[in-house]
Design an enzyme around this catalytic site. Structure first.
Site, PDB file in Angstrom:
ATOM      1  N   ALA A 212     -22.880  42.780  16.044  1.00 47.99           N
ATOM      2  CA  ALA A 212     -22.828  42.760  14.580  1.00 47.99           C
ATOM      3  C   ALA A 212     -22.111  41.496  14.127  1.00 47.99           C
ATOM      4  O   ALA A 212     -21.756  40.643  14.936  1.00 47.99           O
ATOM      5  CB  ALA A 212     -22.106  43.989  14.071  1.00 47.99           C
ATOM      6  N   ASN A 213     -21.895  41.359  12.837  1.00 46.48           N
ATOM      7  CA  ASN A 213     -21.071  40.260  12.326  1.00 46.48           C
ATOM      8  C   ASN A 213     -20.197  40.790  11.202  1.00 46.48           C
ATOM      9  O   ASN A 213     -20.273  41.964  10.851  1.00 46.48           O
ATOM     10  CB  ASN A 213     -21.952  39.082  11.890  1.00 46.48           C
ATOM     11  CG  ASN A 213     -22.905  39.484  10.791  1.00 46.48           C
ATOM     12  OD1 ASN A 213     -22.494  39.863   9.701  1.00 46.48           O
ATOM     13  ND2 ASN A 213     -24.199  39.433  11.079  1.00 46.48           N
TER      14      ASN A 213
END
Ligand code: C5P
Length: 402
Positions: A212-213
């Site tokens: 993810a970020n």
């Protein structure tokens, strides 16, 4: 105010059902007429007597109850209302809705209604994260069902926390008021369809892990909200975020970059497309069907494959390209130069460039400093809230259309 609005409240079987009682009070305080349906499991948490007393009538529980079928009937219950609210919307009730089941009063009414339906999901975070639930949520969103929450926080189970708490009664009231609010028909973007992507994507490694970020979705959601307030018809395609759905916006929830690409394709045509999502550049080639075990020889190799570049794909289309395509360039150095280069490479019309170095606090924060980069040059805006950036961008768009 919700004066004389008719609301049918379906109470599913979850610990959050106790909040449904407070929700009834809050709705009636605002002048709404509320009818209550409890599922069988819902009755394990709150009683028809309390629901009926708070609604000022009787609560409905059975599909085959001769008396209530004679009185009102499930088809009238489904239709003689302005809105159906499901709170708590359990994983099971949403699965039934997504599959079109009708084996009790609640599911039958939900299948029979021709009115808008607002869902307030509530469940354990693992149940919420489960791909089956996420598939059902995506299906329901694609079917036009609206969502409020779930929120992040403590669960009823000891030591459990995460995404899955039901939205608070006042948040649900705000979402209901938003649904009833008249769209700004005379706004500068009225008659336009605006498509916005927002949030991160999650690229699964196995059933429990993902890449993810740090994108929160705040900027993209604020843009969708500002576009709706300017009178546009708005489709917001959002990765996993912990934000309420903006009022007056159709929200499609997705998880991966590939799902986002598909959802964008389905939502087109649009007059204006704003790609504010932080889409993962790579996904895992073949996510494991089972959780990867540690007892293997060394750490696993994770072969990556390139995700579709949604912005470049849409901006490069010959047919049905939105008239104005706007990208975001999140950079940590040489912000404007990189944005200029990206504008050319991706073929979009404008780039909103921002510095997301950790010291700026932009990622997850409420403020943003952006530069609007186009063929015409660069405009640098002062630091302001993400809501103000959204309003300024929408004003720019409105001015560019005339
Ligand atoms: O190349 P970069 O990811 O920095 O580009 C950012 C812009 O491209 C954003 O507008 C983002 O939404 C969009 N993008 C996309 N699909 C990708 C990667 C980025 O739409 N796979």
């Amino acid at each position: 105010m919700l004066t004389d609005r008719r609301i049918l409240l379906v109470i599913g079987g979850g610990i959050a059902a106790y909040k449904a009682l407070d929700l009834i009070r809050r709705l009636r305080e605002r002048g709404a007429h509320v009818r209550g349906i409890l599922t069988r499991a819902g009755q394990e948490f709150v009683t028809p007597l309390s629901v009926g007393a708070l609604c000022g009538g009787r609560a409905f529980t059975d599909l085959f109850d001769a008396e209530s079928e004679f009185d009102v009937g499930h088809i009238r219950l489904a239709r003689d209302t302005d809105l159906v609210v499901v709170a708590p919307a359990t994983a099971d009730l949403m699965a039934k809705m997504a599959g079109g089941h009708a084996d009790d009063l609640a599911s039958t009414v939900l299948l029979a209604t021709d009115k808008p339906v607002l869902l307030a999901p509530a469940m354990n975070p693992r149940m919420w994260d489960n791909r089956a639930t996420q598939r059902n949520v995506a299906q329901l969103a694609a079917d036009g069902r609206r969502f409020v929450g779930p929120n992040e926080g403590e669960m009823a189970e000891a030591n459990e926390s995460g995404l899955g708490r039901m939205a608070e009664p006042l948040e649900i009231v705000a979402a209901i008021e938003g649904l009833f609010a008249k769209p700004a028909a005379s706004g500068p973007l009225s008659g336009k369809h605006v498509l916005v992507t927002s949030g991160p994507t999650h690229e699964p490694i196995d059933p429990v892990r993902y890449i993810a970020n740090r994108s929160s979705g705040k900027q993209g959601h604020a843009i969708a909200s500002a576009a709706a307030l300017a009178g546009a018809r708005v489709t917001l395609i959002s990765g996993p975020v912990n934000l309420p759905d903006p009022a007056g916006v159709r929200v499609v929830r997705v998880e991966t970059a590939r799902e986002m690409m598909q959802a964008v394709d389905r939502a087109l045509p649009a007059d204006i497309a704003i790609f504010a999502a932080a889409v993962a550049d790579w996904g895992i080639d073949k996510p494991g069907a089972q959780k990867m075990k540690k007892d293997r020889v060394g750490p696993p190799q994770l072969p990556l494959s390139e995700n579709p570049d949604i912005l470049a794909t849409i901006a490069g289309r010959k047919a049905a390209r939105p008239g104005l395509v706007i990208g975001f360039a999140a950079e940590t150095e040489n912000v404007i130069d990189h944005a200029r280069e990206k504008l050319r490479r991706k073929g979009c019309d404008w780039m909103v460039a921002n510095d997301v170095s950790p010291q700026t606090g932009v990622m997850g924060g409420d403020r943003n400093t952006v530069h609007l980069v186009s063929e015409a040059g660069v405009e640098s805006w002062p630091q302001q809230t993400k809501d103000a950036v959204a309003r300024a961008l929408i004003s720019k768009i409105a001015a560019a259309l005339v």
